[in-house]
Motif scaffolding. Structure first.
Motif, PDB file in Angstrom:
ATOM      1  N   ILE A  97       1.087  -0.675 -45.809  1.00 17.89           N
ATOM      2  CA  ILE A  97       0.323  -0.793 -44.567  1.00 17.89           C
ATOM      3  C   ILE A  97      -1.115  -1.157 -44.888  1.00 17.89           C
ATOM      4  O   ILE A  97      -1.764  -0.510 -45.714  1.00 17.89           O
ATOM      5  CB  ILE A  97       0.364   0.520 -43.759  1.00 17.89           C
ATOM      6  CG1 ILE A  97       1.799   0.855 -43.354  1.00 17.89           C
ATOM      7  CG2 ILE A  97      -0.523   0.423 -42.523  1.00 17.89           C
ATOM      8  CD1 ILE A  97       1.942   2.188 -42.657  1.00 17.89           C
ATOM      9  N   HIS A 122       3.230  -3.729 -42.496  1.00 19.95           N
ATOM     10  CA  HIS A 122       2.452  -3.826 -41.258  1.00 19.95           C
ATOM     11  C   HIS A 122       0.986  -4.067 -41.581  1.00 19.95           C
ATOM     12  O   HIS A 122       0.422  -3.433 -42.476  1.00 19.95           O
ATOM     13  CB  HIS A 122       2.589  -2.550 -40.426  1.00 19.95           C
ATOM     14  CG  HIS A 122       1.905  -2.639 -39.091  1.00 19.95           C
ATOM     15  ND1 HIS A 122       2.384  -3.413 -38.067  1.00 19.95           N
ATOM     16  CD2 HIS A 122       0.764  -2.083 -38.633  1.00 19.95           C
ATOM     17  CE1 HIS A 122       1.568  -3.317 -37.023  1.00 19.95           C
ATOM     18  NE2 HIS A 122       0.575  -2.519 -37.349  1.00 19.95           N
ATOM     19  N   SER A 152       4.904  -7.276 -39.973  1.00 19.46           N
ATOM     20  CA  SER A 152       4.364  -7.327 -38.623  1.00 19.46           C
ATOM     21  C   SER A 152       2.845  -7.417 -38.665  1.00 19.46           C
ATOM     22  O   SER A 152       2.199  -6.974 -39.620  1.00 19.46           O
ATOM     23  CB  SER A 152       4.791  -6.095 -37.813  1.00 19.46           C
ATOM     24  OG  SER A 152       4.213  -4.913 -38.355  1.00 19.46           O
TER      25      SER A 152
END
Length: 507
Positions: A97, A122, A152
């Protein structure tokens, strides 16, 4: 090693000549035994020979630039120094992340050289009005070109007290999307970002569309900039999108054109759709979009546009696979008006869209909205295929009168339309008004749920954390006692048996 010196002498003729004199090596005096200890214990000692814990202590005392430089010397120093450098920067990077906040260029520089970053699940990009957006997006694009996978992307705006430089964002998105295009990205979220339209004569810049997305969420954004708008529509139509959310979004300066914008979208794989819009959408435009996307199984629709008996109904053959419908009461009635519509519908979420009532502000009781709820429950009675019901109920006391007397009392008594819903087996209670909990409301809910004759399962997870554990336990026991046919109750991670709750009361 010895040293030399020169002494200037003069000959009898007055001509200078140099005489070289060799110096002797100087030996510093030492105490007996000390030199031997130093030679044996510390000969060849380096930073890398120290334990990792000591290296970390040394690195913690260094400046940022020195820590970064140290991380490039060896793999071991890289694994020790670079995480320390990253931890000092705004934002975060770890466990797949990456979150970028203000002044993110140092963080991105470290991420580009980090050997332990090979994929990112992400990435969150917070766009700030006073931050250099263009260098950040270019640097992030270079990072993407180095790694293998980006799952994402979230773009969020924190434009408090200023506005974003749209030209910088558009220019930065060109290399950014070009690098992201080959990274198998499946999800994009855009929230709170205004991209106003340009002045006439502005040149549209082509941004590479993504073709791998399955989820696209747009929230509270104006996407009227021609370059941004064109990129979004092309991405919609070129990706296998299954989930689309348009929450308070406009694609042009003319808000009334939202229906025309929907007509440009072709999403053959769409299964989950959420549209929450202001009063700028005609129902026939929305109906035409639904008829083109017959694979939708989960639909959320909230619109401020008032509908009446003259509003065109949804064609009977539209949405043959729709399983879940989340909408305001009047729109649910409108969807169900054709008798044979939505043949596969199993779950309905009633959302009266109550206005927020925070900090004990006094507002009029939502009588009209609850009257619509009661009419919708009556509308659901002949639909025996619907077995699950969700309801956004205010828990602050605003619905107490409705829970006891209803909105259409007959001879002074509540009509209890819930008794006609013999096909409802599951119920989900959702809170609608923030953090306010009224004790009388909570005491009325078990009796109200007992009106559903065939209820087997009740879910109260939306109430989690609003009250103490002891209060939740008492509430669940009250529901179990009031509803003899109920079997399972859920409030928290684990479901509880209603029979066990009843036994606990007896003991």
């Amino acid at each position: 090693m010895g040293a030399t010196s020169s002494t200037c002498l003069r000959s009898s003729a007055g001509v200078p000549r140099f005489q070289v004199q060799r110096w002797q090596k100087y030996k510093a005096p030492s105490q007996p035994g000390v030199g031997a200890i130093i030679d044996t214990q510390y000969r060849g000692t380096t930073l890398l020979s120290l334990p990792t814990e000591l290296i970390e202590m040394v690195v913690q005392e260094m400046e940022d630039d020195d820590v970064y430089s140290l991380s490039l010397l060896s793999k071991r120093l890289h694994s020790v120094a670079l995480p320390i450098f990253i931890s000092r920067q705004p934002g975060s990077l770890g466990f797949g992340i990456l979150q970028l906040s203000n002044s993110p260029l140092k963080m991105l520089r470290a991420a580009r050289v980090a050997l332990f970053v090979q994929h990112l699940n992400h990435v969150t990009v917070n766009l700030m009005p006073k931050e250099p957006v263009l260098p950040m997006l270019k640097s992030l694009g270079r990072l993407f070109s180095r790694i293998e996978y980006v799952g994402s992307i979230s773009f969020q705006s924190l434009a408090f007290g200023g506005s974003l430089d749209t030209k910088q964002v558009v220019k930065g998105l060109v290399p950014f999307m070009e690098a992201l295009r080959e990274k198998s990205c499946t999800t994009v979220l855009v929230s709170g970002i205004p991209f106003p339209s340009e002045r006439k004569g502005g040149r549209r810049i082509e941004i590479s569309p993504l073709t791998t997305l399955t989820t696209f969420d747009l929230h509270y954004s104006m996407l009227a900039n021609p370059s941004i708008r064109n990129w979004i529509i092309r991405t919609f139509n070129m990706s296998p999108i299954t989930t689309l959310s348009l929450n308070r979004v406009t694609f042009s300066a003319d808000k009334s054109s939202f229906g025309k914008d929907l007509s440009l979208l072709t999403l053959p794989f769409l299964t989950t759709l959420s549209i929450i819009i202001w009063d700028n959408l005609q129902f026939d435009d929305f109906s035409a979009f639904l008829c083109r996307h017959r694979g939708i199984s989960n639909l959320t629709f909230k619109c401020d546009t008032i509908i009446n008996s003259s509003t065109p109904t949804l064609p009977k053959d539209a949405l043959p696979l729709l399983d879940t419908l989340h909408a305001t009461p009047r729109y649910i009635q409108h969807f169900l008006r054709p008798r044979d519509s939505l043949p596969n519908l199993r779950h309905v979420d009633l959302d009266p869209d109550f206005p927020p009532r925070m900090f004990e502000l006094i507002e009029p009781s939502p009588t009209e909205r609850l009257a619509d709820v009661e009419d919708t429950l009556a509308c659901l009675a002949p639909r025996d295929g619907i077995i699950s019901l969700g309801f956004f109920l205010p828990l602050d006391g605003a619905a107490n009168t409705w829970l006891t007397t209803g909105c259409h009392p007959r001879r002074g008594k509540r009509m209890d339309v819930e008794r006609s819903l013999v096909h409802i087996k599951k119920f989900q209670l959702r809170t609608a008004l923030g953090f306010l909990i009224n004790a009388e409301t909570m005491s009325l809910i078990p009796k109200w749920l007992s009106l559903f004759p065939c209820l087997q399962y009740a879910d109260f997870n939306n109430m989690l954390g609003l009250r103490s554990f002891a209060e939740d336990e008492l509430f669940l026991r009250a529901v179990a006692e009031a509803c003899p046919g109920i079997q399972t109750l859920q409030l928290g991670l684990f479901s509880q048996s209603a029979a066990d709750l009843r036994q606990g009361t007896e003991q």
